[in-house]
Design a protein around this motif. Sequence first.
Motif, short mmCIF file in Angstrom:
data_model
loop_
_atom_site.label_atom_id
_atom_site.label_comp_id
_atom_site.label_asym_id
_atom_site.label_seq_id
_atom_site.Cartn_x
_atom_site.Cartn_y
_atom_site.Cartn_z
N ALA B 24 0.83 -1.21 0.00
CA ALA B 24 0.00 0.00 0.00
C ALA B 24 0.86 1.26 0.00
CB ALA B 24 -0.93 -0.01 1.21
N ALA B 25 2.01 1.18 0.67
CA ALA B 25 2.86 2.37 0.81
C ALA B 25 3.45 2.78 -0.54
CB ALA B 25 3.95 2.10 1.83
N GLU B 26 3.94 1.80 -1.31
CA GLU B 26 4.55 2.15 -2.60
C GLU B 26 4.63 0.91 -3.47
OE1 GLU B 26 8.78 2.96 -2.37
OE2 GLU B 26 8.77 2.24 -0.30
N LYS B 27 4.85 1.14 -4.76
CA LYS B 27 5.02 0.02 -5.68
C LYS B 27 6.33 -0.69 -5.38
CE LYS B 27 4.16 2.12 -9.63
NZ LYS B 27 4.09 2.31 -11.10
N LEU B 28 6.27 -2.02 -5.29
CA LEU B 28 7.46 -2.77 -4.88
C LEU B 28 7.59 -4.03 -5.71
CD1 LEU B 28 7.01 -2.77 -1.02
CD2 LEU B 28 8.82 -1.60 -2.27
N TYR B 29 8.81 -4.52 -5.86
CA TYR B 29 8.97 -5.87 -6.38
C TYR B 29 9.35 -6.81 -5.24
CZ TYR B 29 14.02 -4.96 -6.81
OH TYR B 29 15.32 -4.67 -6.57
N VAL B 30 9.31 -8.12 -5.54
CA VAL B 30 9.32 -9.10 -4.45
C VAL B 30 10.54 -8.97 -3.55
CG1 VAL B 30 9.55 -11.56 -3.96
CG2 VAL B 30 7.77 -10.78 -5.50
N ALA B 31 11.72 -8.78 -4.15
CA ALA B 31 12.93 -8.71 -3.33
C ALA B 31 12.84 -7.55 -2.33
CB ALA B 31 14.15 -8.55 -4.23
N GLU B 32 12.23 -6.42 -2.79
CA GLU B 32 12.07 -5.27 -1.89
C GLU B 32 11.10 -5.58 -0.76
OE1 GLU B 32 12.89 -1.34 -4.67
OE2 GLU B 32 10.94 -2.32 -4.78
N MET B 33 9.99 -6.26 -1.13
CA MET B 33 9.03 -6.64 -0.08
C MET B 33 9.70 -7.50 0.98
SD MET B 33 5.65 -7.83 -2.06
CE MET B 33 5.43 -7.22 -3.70
N LEU B 34 10.49 -8.49 0.52
CA LEU B 34 11.17 -9.38 1.46
C LEU B 34 12.08 -8.58 2.37
CD1 LEU B 34 11.99 -12.37 -0.91
CD2 LEU B 34 10.43 -12.39 1.03
N GLN B 35 12.75 -7.56 1.77
CA GLN B 35 13.65 -6.71 2.56
C GLN B 35 12.88 -5.95 3.64
OE1 GLN B 35 15.95 -3.98 0.22
NE2 GLN B 35 17.28 -5.66 -0.48
N ARG B 36 11.72 -5.35 3.23
CA ARG B 36 10.92 -4.60 4.19
C ARG B 36 10.49 -5.49 5.35
NH1 ARG B 36 9.40 0.05 0.94
NH2 ARG B 36 11.49 0.19 0.07
N LEU B 37 10.12 -6.73 5.00
CA LEU B 37 9.60 -7.63 6.02
C LEU B 37 10.71 -8.29 6.83
CD1 LEU B 37 6.82 -9.37 3.89
CD2 LEU B 37 6.47 -7.74 5.74
#
Lengths: 362, 107
Positions: B24-37
């Motif tokens: 929801a915060a911003e457009k992301l690709y999977v590697a970035e999502m994994l990093q955030r989490l």
Amino acid sequence: MRKVTTINLNNNAYQIDEDGYEELRAYLDKAECALASNPERAEILADLEQAIADKCRLALGPYKTVVSAAEIERILKEMGAVEGAGDAESAADPGNSRDSDTPAAAGAPRRMYRIYDGAMWSGVCTGLAAYVGVDVAFVRLAFILLTIASVGAGFLVYILMIVLVPKAVTPAEKAAAHGQPFNAQELVDRVKKKHEDFRSERREKRRMRRSAAWWSPPAIQPPPGYAARVTGGVLLPLLTVLSAVWFSCLAIAAYVLWQGRYYAGFDAWPPGSWHGHTDFPRWVALVAIIAIYALLAIPIGAGRRAALYYANGGRPHGWADAWSGLLWIALVAVLLLVAWHQLPQLQELLRHNEHGLRVISL
Amino acid sequence: MDLSEKFGPIRKGLLEFAVLRVIAAEKLYVAEMLQRLAGTEFATQEGTLYPLLSRLRREELVDYEWQESDAGPPRKYYKLTDPGRRALDELAGYWNHLHDTLTRLGN
């Protein structure tokens, strides 16, 4: 020097170690199984392949063009086990699915299997070579030398291993045949699991004993584990021998009973309790013999069917059918042949016994 | 008491919520999502995330678009759809409701 394999991951070519290739293939096969019911399976698999490819690329450099098996193992560990439909329900039991799936997918414990890829005959040597981690040529040479030195005993060991060591069929089993040597933790886990298996098996058996069917293959069939397959392989020859001997006993007893009237003193067969009652109907004795036979033959047959199922690696029919069937026929033939030759003596023995019993009863 | 083990299944169930929140915060690709989490309690892996994202897309809560990357092949950038945003609001509302209930129960 190690062999490398070139693979195509989502349209990128990578060179990886052969062991790494086996693990990667086992992982992707497992992922495909887990996603079997997912309508977007192809796309998810492509995404996973792309993610693996990205990680492979990071592992390479200008002077490093091959991804090692250890790196593949690390990458697959990072990827984690692929979870079915991405449902909250199926993912809600992390302890279970993680613990049992991850080791099999990413670096299975090493187990002894027969490996048909590159085998001369039965895959015993290739399997043993993979298990101890030496070239297969050494293993073959060792077997030949052992056979010569032990005057044939080495060959017997080889035949025994064909019977006892299960064949690596699924990719996961093939990976396990090359996998990591197991450590103490793994051993503890296995013993624990075996204990649980044993308990649930006993519960299952009790349930089965209550129901009418003695043994039929389980309706929902996860492929049987290594221990089950080895146990099946051990029990099958024993039960086959038992079954053949017991059947021969029936045949000989029935024959002796039927032929009894031609021999003096056998009118009162069986000897002992019915002595003197010459009009005792023979067919009653025959039915009794068959009933006694069935009493043991039914459980033996059920056990043999179960052993066959597991020795065949979870298929109702397979290679084990052939050799156990042949063994059974050969044993029965030999036993009956011997009995045929020994029958006069056998009858002499019975007559003697009867005489003895007569003396006792007097 | 091992909290992380005790709440394992709950965290697992909330992963969808966490992923929607991150996207929801911003457009992301999977590697970035994994990093955030990665640093959080919702740390996860590709093997879990790809099937989850596939389901969310099937339910039309998220969508992706391809974008060229300066290193390597094009990437799928995920973003929330309008139904996805509504679903996230609902989830957040329900989560607050649960929290309120748990707080109130003690009083």
